[in-house]
Design a protein around this motif. Structure first.
Motif, PDB file in Angstrom:
ATOM      1  N   ASN A  35       0.821  -1.213   0.000  1.00  0.00           N
ATOM      2  CA  ASN A  35       0.000   0.000   0.000  1.00  0.00           C
ATOM      3  C   ASN A  35       0.852   1.258   0.000  1.00  0.00           C
ATOM      4  OD1 ASN A  35      -2.502  -1.382   0.214  1.00  0.00           O
ATOM      5  ND2 ASN A  35      -2.103  -1.729   2.369  1.00  0.00           N
ATOM      6  N   VAL A  36       0.224   2.358  -0.408  1.00  0.00           N
ATOM      7  CA  VAL A  36       0.787   3.691  -0.232  1.00  0.00           C
ATOM      8  C   VAL A  36      -0.207   4.468   0.626  1.00  0.00           C
ATOM      9  CG1 VAL A  36       2.170   3.752  -2.329  1.00  0.00           C
ATOM     10  CG2 VAL A  36      -0.189   4.515  -2.416  1.00  0.00           C
ATOM     11  N   PHE A  37       0.308   5.445   1.372  1.00  0.00           N
ATOM     12  CA  PHE A  37      -0.486   6.202   2.328  1.00  0.00           C
ATOM     13  C   PHE A  37      -0.370   7.681   1.998  1.00  0.00           C
ATOM     14  CE2 PHE A  37       1.239   2.342   4.059  1.00  0.00           C
ATOM     15  CZ  PHE A  37       0.119   1.716   4.587  1.00  0.00           C
ATOM     16  N   PHE A  38      -1.482   8.394   2.021  1.00  0.00           N
ATOM     17  CA  PHE A  38      -1.519   9.803   1.659  1.00  0.00           C
ATOM     18  C   PHE A  38      -1.769  10.674   2.883  1.00  0.00           C
ATOM     19  CE2 PHE A  38      -3.119   7.316  -1.955  1.00  0.00           C
ATOM     20  CZ  PHE A  38      -2.162   7.639  -2.898  1.00  0.00           C
ATOM     21  N   PHE A  39      -0.936  11.694   3.038  1.00  0.00           N
ATOM     22  CA  PHE A  39      -1.060  12.656   4.125  1.00  0.00           C
ATOM     23  C   PHE A  39      -1.062  14.064   3.534  1.00  0.00           C
ATOM     24  CE2 PHE A  39       0.648   8.959   6.210  1.00  0.00           C
ATOM     25  CZ  PHE A  39       0.049   8.969   7.454  1.00  0.00           C
ATOM     26  N   LYS A  40      -1.680  15.004   4.239  1.00  0.00           N
ATOM     27  CA  LYS A  40      -1.642  16.402   3.836  1.00  0.00           C
ATOM     28  C   LYS A  40      -0.205  16.903   3.975  1.00  0.00           C
ATOM     29  CE  LYS A  40      -3.429  20.954   4.902  1.00  0.00           C
ATOM     30  NZ  LYS A  40      -4.179  21.775   5.852  1.00  0.00           N
ATOM     31  N   ASN A  41       0.327  17.451   2.900  1.00  0.00           N
ATOM     32  CA  ASN A  41       1.703  17.950   2.897  1.00  0.00           C
ATOM     33  C   ASN A  41       1.778  19.240   3.715  1.00  0.00           C
ATOM     34  OD1 ASN A  41       4.354  18.439   2.302  1.00  0.00           O
ATOM     35  ND2 ASN A  41       4.113  18.242   0.098  1.00  0.00           N
ATOM     36  N   SER A  42       2.707  19.271   4.672  1.00  0.00           N
ATOM     37  CA  SER A  42       2.896  20.460   5.507  1.00  0.00           C
ATOM     38  C   SER A  42       4.328  20.468   6.015  1.00  0.00           C
ATOM     39  CB  SER A  42       1.922  20.453   6.688  1.00  0.00           C
ATOM     40  OG  SER A  42       2.282  19.443   7.610  1.00  0.00           O
ATOM     41  N   PRO A  43       4.827  21.638   6.421  1.00  0.00           N
ATOM     42  CA  PRO A  43       6.179  21.689   7.001  1.00  0.00           C
ATOM     43  C   PRO A  43       6.304  20.812   8.246  1.00  0.00           C
ATOM     44  CG  PRO A  43       5.411  23.900   6.481  1.00  0.00           C
ATOM     45  CD  PRO A  43       4.242  22.979   6.278  1.00  0.00           C
ATOM     46  N   GLU A  44       5.234  20.714   9.041  1.00  0.00           N
ATOM     47  CA  GLU A  44       5.260  19.887  10.246  1.00  0.00           C
ATOM     48  C   GLU A  44       5.405  18.406   9.889  1.00  0.00           C
ATOM     49  OE1 GLU A  44       2.847  22.136   9.570  1.00  0.00           O
ATOM     50  OE2 GLU A  44       3.216  23.688  11.063  1.00  0.00           O
TER      51      GLU A  44
END
Length: 59
Positions: A35-44
């Motif tokens: 699988n691949v997992f998607f996260f909101k891109n952010s500096p944190e």
């Protein structure tokens, strides 16, 4: 903004334990059955990934 794609289940779990919200999952085109997992891109998020990599470098 494009989502940040994570290919490691262990890293995805680490990020979720630190409060980052999983935005979605999909099948890895390059490695069927994984699988691949998607996260909101952010500096944190990028900073947390860097911390994870540094902590696991010493192992």
């Amino acid at each position: 903004m494009k989502p940040y794609v994570i290919k490691s289940q262990r890293l995805a779990g680490y990020l979720m334990m630190r409060g980052f919200v999983l935005k979605g999952m999909g099948e890895n085109d390059r490695y069927p059955g994984r699988n691949v997992f998607f996260f909101k891109n952010s500096p944190e998020l990028v900073q947390a990934i860097e911390s994870y990599r540094q902590a696991n470098e010493t192992k």
